[in-house]
Motif scaffolding. Structure first.
Motif, short mmCIF file in Angstrom:
data_model
loop_
_atom_site.label_atom_id
_atom_site.label_comp_id
_atom_site.label_asym_id
_atom_site.label_seq_id
_atom_site.Cartn_x
_atom_site.Cartn_y
_atom_site.Cartn_z
N UNK A 1 17.14 -18.28 -8.10
CA UNK A 1 17.88 -17.32 -8.23
C UNK A 1 19.02 -17.50 -8.94
N UNK A 2 19.67 -18.59 -9.16
CA UNK A 2 20.85 -18.66 -9.77
C UNK A 2 20.76 -18.77 -11.22
N UNK A 3 19.49 -18.92 -11.78
CA UNK A 3 18.96 -18.84 -12.94
C UNK A 3 19.24 -17.26 -13.28
N UNK A 4 18.54 -16.62 -12.62
CA UNK A 4 18.15 -15.04 -12.84
C UNK A 4 19.84 -14.49 -12.94
N UNK B 1 11.99 -26.03 0.03
CA UNK B 1 11.56 -24.80 -0.78
C UNK B 1 12.68 -24.26 -0.99
N UNK B 2 13.57 -23.98 0.07
CA UNK B 2 14.90 -23.08 -0.14
C UNK B 2 15.77 -23.48 -1.22
N UNK B 3 15.82 -24.92 -1.60
CA UNK B 3 16.74 -25.34 -2.63
C UNK B 3 15.98 -25.00 -4.04
#
Length: 66
Positions: free
Chosen positions: A62-65, A54-56
């Motif tokens: 978060x990278x998409x944001x 789930x961390x991945x």
């Protein structure tokens, strides 16, 4: 909340399928638990014991944001 879905071979992602999955979740889960979004992915990374990492998924979101 967002659901990540791996489709079986031969099944195409669509808006209709997304809406069906959300409505199925609404009928089976508590009112606050169904996903608001569905993202279709090729595969989910798992640990050696078969648990989803789930961390991945969280770090990818978060990278998409950014």
């Amino acid at each position: 909340m967002k659901a990540f879905v791996v489709l079986k071979p031969g099944v195409e992602p669509s808006v209709t399928l997304c809406n069906e999955l959300i409505s199925l979740a609404k009928s089976c889960l508590a009112p606050y638990k169904p996903p608001r979004e569905v993202e279709f992915v090729e595969s989910l990374h798992k640990t050696l014991t078969g648990k989803i990492k789930r961390k991945e998924l969280l770090s990818r979101e978060n990278q998409k944001d950014l």
